[in-house]
Scaffold this motif. Structure first.
Motif, mmCIF file in Angstrom:
data_model
loop_
_atom_site.group_PDB
_atom_site.id
_atom_site.type_symbol
_atom_site.label_atom_id
_atom_site.label_comp_id
_atom_site.label_asym_id
_atom_site.label_seq_id
_atom_site.Cartn_x
_atom_site.Cartn_y
_atom_site.Cartn_z
ATOM 1 N N ARG A 58 -3.572 -2.289 -1.864
ATOM 2 C CA ARG A 58 -3.710 -2.783 -0.744
ATOM 3 C C ARG A 58 -4.587 -3.923 -0.760
ATOM 4 O O ARG A 58 -4.357 -5.260 0.054
ATOM 5 C CB ARG A 58 -4.547 -2.001 -0.114
ATOM 6 C CG ARG A 58 -6.266 -2.004 -0.809
ATOM 7 C CD ARG A 58 -7.158 -0.699 0.129
ATOM 8 N NE ARG A 58 -6.225 0.962 0.232
ATOM 9 C CZ ARG A 58 -5.458 2.057 0.689
ATOM 10 N NH1 ARG A 58 -5.968 0.926 2.018
ATOM 11 N NH2 ARG A 58 -5.286 2.556 0.627
ATOM 12 N N THR A 59 -5.042 -4.458 -2.091
ATOM 13 C CA THR A 59 -6.044 -6.000 -2.448
ATOM 14 C C THR A 59 -4.959 -7.140 -2.595
ATOM 15 O O THR A 59 -4.634 -8.514 -2.718
ATOM 16 C CB THR A 59 -6.698 -5.970 -3.556
ATOM 17 O OG1 THR A 59 -6.216 -5.388 -4.436
ATOM 18 C CG2 THR A 59 -8.053 -5.009 -3.427
ATOM 19 N N ARG A 64 -1.927 -7.655 2.056
ATOM 20 C CA ARG A 64 -3.423 -8.121 3.082
ATOM 21 C C ARG A 64 -1.563 -8.900 4.490
ATOM 22 O O ARG A 64 -2.574 -8.532 5.699
ATOM 23 C CB ARG A 64 -3.655 -9.140 2.362
ATOM 24 C CG ARG A 64 -5.316 -8.500 1.577
ATOM 25 C CD ARG A 64 -6.037 -9.356 1.035
ATOM 26 N NE ARG A 64 -5.170 -11.156 0.609
ATOM 27 C CZ ARG A 64 -5.473 -11.327 -0.461
ATOM 28 N NH1 ARG A 64 -5.244 -10.277 -1.372
ATOM 29 N NH2 ARG A 64 -4.525 -12.348 -0.813
ATOM 30 N N ASN A 65 -1.055 -8.857 4.055
ATOM 31 C CA ASN A 65 0.001 -9.985 5.385
ATOM 32 C C ASN A 65 0.675 -8.830 6.131
ATOM 33 O O ASN A 65 0.926 -9.618 6.966
ATOM 34 C CB ASN A 65 1.232 -11.059 4.256
ATOM 35 C CG ASN A 65 0.448 -12.239 3.395
ATOM 36 O OD1 ASN A 65 -0.696 -12.372 3.716
ATOM 37 N ND2 ASN A 65 1.090 -12.410 2.754
ATOM 38 N N LEU A 66 0.587 -7.839 5.506
ATOM 39 C CA LEU A 66 1.409 -6.658 6.876
ATOM 40 C C LEU A 66 0.386 -5.771 7.264
ATOM 41 O O LEU A 66 0.364 -4.846 8.102
ATOM 42 C CB LEU A 66 2.256 -6.261 6.027
ATOM 43 C CG LEU A 66 3.137 -7.137 5.451
ATOM 44 C CD1 LEU A 66 4.001 -6.519 4.115
ATOM 45 C CD2 LEU A 66 4.670 -7.529 6.485
ATOM 46 N N THR A 118 -6.390 5.483 -3.777
ATOM 47 C CA THR A 118 -6.891 4.491 -2.240
ATOM 48 C C THR A 118 -6.777 3.250 -2.491
ATOM 49 O O THR A 118 -6.726 2.544 -1.996
ATOM 50 C CB THR A 118 -8.476 5.067 -2.291
ATOM 51 O OG1 THR A 118 -8.592 4.901 -3.751
ATOM 52 C CG2 THR A 118 -8.552 6.705 -2.071
ATOM 53 N N SER A 119 -6.847 2.987 -4.038
ATOM 54 C CA SER A 119 -6.334 1.224 -4.664
ATOM 55 C C SER A 119 -5.008 1.074 -4.043
ATOM 56 O O SER A 119 -4.676 0.082 -4.064
ATOM 57 C CB SER A 119 -6.848 0.737 -5.493
ATOM 58 O OG SER A 119 -5.824 1.172 -6.530
ATOM 59 N N TRP A 120 -4.460 1.944 -3.554
ATOM 60 C CA TRP A 120 -2.430 1.861 -3.338
ATOM 61 C C TRP A 120 -2.245 1.665 -1.089
ATOM 62 O O TRP A 120 -2.534 3.015 -1.680
ATOM 63 C CB TRP A 120 -1.895 2.020 -4.135
ATOM 64 C CG TRP A 120 -2.161 2.228 -5.428
ATOM 65 C CD1 TRP A 120 -2.996 2.298 -6.419
ATOM 66 C CD2 TRP A 120 -1.146 1.343 -6.341
ATOM 67 N NE1 TRP A 120 -2.622 1.541 -7.516
ATOM 68 C CE2 TRP A 120 -1.735 0.680 -7.227
ATOM 69 C CE3 TRP A 120 0.054 0.406 -5.902
ATOM 70 C CZ2 TRP A 120 -0.731 -0.292 -8.343
ATOM 71 C CZ3 TRP A 120 0.571 -0.648 -6.645
ATOM 72 C CH2 TRP A 120 0.322 -0.613 -7.909
ATOM 73 N N VAL A 121 -1.617 1.090 -0.866
ATOM 74 C CA VAL A 121 -0.847 1.198 0.157
ATOM 75 C C VAL A 121 0.551 1.628 0.500
ATOM 76 O O VAL A 121 0.821 0.555 -0.356
ATOM 77 C CB VAL A 121 -1.846 1.299 1.237
ATOM 78 C CG1 VAL A 121 -1.436 -1.015 1.337
ATOM 79 C CG2 VAL A 121 -2.137 1.202 3.057
ATOM 80 N N TYR A 122 1.218 1.862 0.586
ATOM 81 C CA TYR A 122 2.654 2.176 1.506
ATOM 82 C C TYR A 122 2.597 0.972 2.989
ATOM 83 O O TYR A 122 1.717 1.053 3.093
ATOM 84 C CB TYR A 122 3.046 3.891 1.493
ATOM 85 C CG TYR A 122 2.747 4.775 0.863
ATOM 86 C CD1 TYR A 122 4.179 4.629 -0.102
ATOM 87 C CD2 TYR A 122 1.529 4.985 0.364
ATOM 88 C CE1 TYR A 122 4.409 5.574 -1.480
ATOM 89 C CE2 TYR A 122 2.114 6.579 -0.890
ATOM 90 C CZ TYR A 122 2.966 6.067 -1.122
ATOM 91 O OH TYR A 122 3.065 8.320 -2.328
ATOM 92 N N LEU A 123 3.935 0.453 2.086
ATOM 93 C CA LEU A 123 4.448 -0.403 4.047
ATOM 94 C C LEU A 123 5.648 0.416 3.998
ATOM 95 O O LEU A 123 6.882 0.957 3.283
ATOM 96 C CB LEU A 123 4.052 -1.479 3.231
ATOM 97 C CG LEU A 123 2.845 -1.945 2.303
ATOM 98 C CD1 LEU A 123 3.130 -3.430 1.832
ATOM 99 C CD2 LEU A 123 1.781 -2.569 3.662
ATOM 100 N N ARG A 124 5.567 0.464 5.179
ATOM 101 C CA ARG A 124 7.000 0.708 5.819
ATOM 102 C C ARG A 124 7.643 0.045 6.652
ATOM 103 O O ARG A 124 6.776 -0.685 7.974
ATOM 104 C CB ARG A 124 7.025 2.344 7.006
ATOM 105 C CG ARG A 124 7.993 3.240 7.419
ATOM 106 C CD ARG A 124 7.868 4.217 8.088
ATOM 107 N NE ARG A 124 7.864 5.341 7.123
ATOM 108 C CZ ARG A 124 7.772 6.276 6.199
ATOM 109 N NH1 ARG A 124 9.293 6.121 6.204
ATOM 110 N NH2 ARG A 124 7.179 7.094 6.042
#
Length: 152
Positions: A58-59, A64-66, A118-124
């Motif tokens: 997520r960092t 951050r751009n999305l 928690t340091s990762w995020v999925y992007l759809r």
């Protein structure tokens, strides 16, 4: 430039794109910061529910751009077999991701499962436009999706 193969019809190109989305492991993701600074990175993905599901820290600039939602362009293939997809990507927390989607992502990536990190995020990414071409003879009908609807 020498054209080596006859142009594919849109229907065949759409099928070729869907095959790549199902079988390819990685794609290039292009985003821009609010100030216009470009970012281009490779990410692993899975084609899930007519969307592209990716994951990153997520960092990282891409996340951050999305966040909370943003425009992205992704590319599959090489310069003689291009697939360009533009759309809006939204972050999805691992705890909010449907089990089937998270399982499909982990299976495609050989068991790597970031949904509890928690340091990762999925992007759809939801595609809005899809273009595909191999040679100059396919440029006139390269647009396969417009405004989220397939043209073939």
């Amino acid at each position: 430039m020498t054209i080596t193969e006859p142009a594919r019809h849109r229907k065949q190109r759409k099928q070729d794109v869907l095959d790549r989305l199902a079988k390819d492991d990685d794609l290039w993701v292009a985003t821009a910061s609010p100030g216009g600074e470009p970012c281009l990175v490779p990410l692993s993905f899975v084609w899930d529910r007519e969307t592209i599901l990716m994951c990153t820290r997520r960092t990282n600039p891409t996340a951050r751009n999305l966040t909370p939602a943003g425009e992205a362009r992704v590319s599959l293939g090489h310069t003689r077999d291009v697939v360009l997809i533009e759309g809006t990507a939204e972050p999805v927390e691992g705890s909010a991701l449907a089990t089937e989607s998270a399982d499909a992502f982990a299976a495609k990536l050989g068991g790597w499962d970031p949904r509890d990190r928690t340091s990762w995020v999925y992007l759809r990414l939801t595609p809005r436009t899809v273009k595909a071409w191999r040679e100059e003879n396919e440029l006139p009908e390269r647009e396969l999706m417009r405004d989220g609807a397939w043209l073939a």
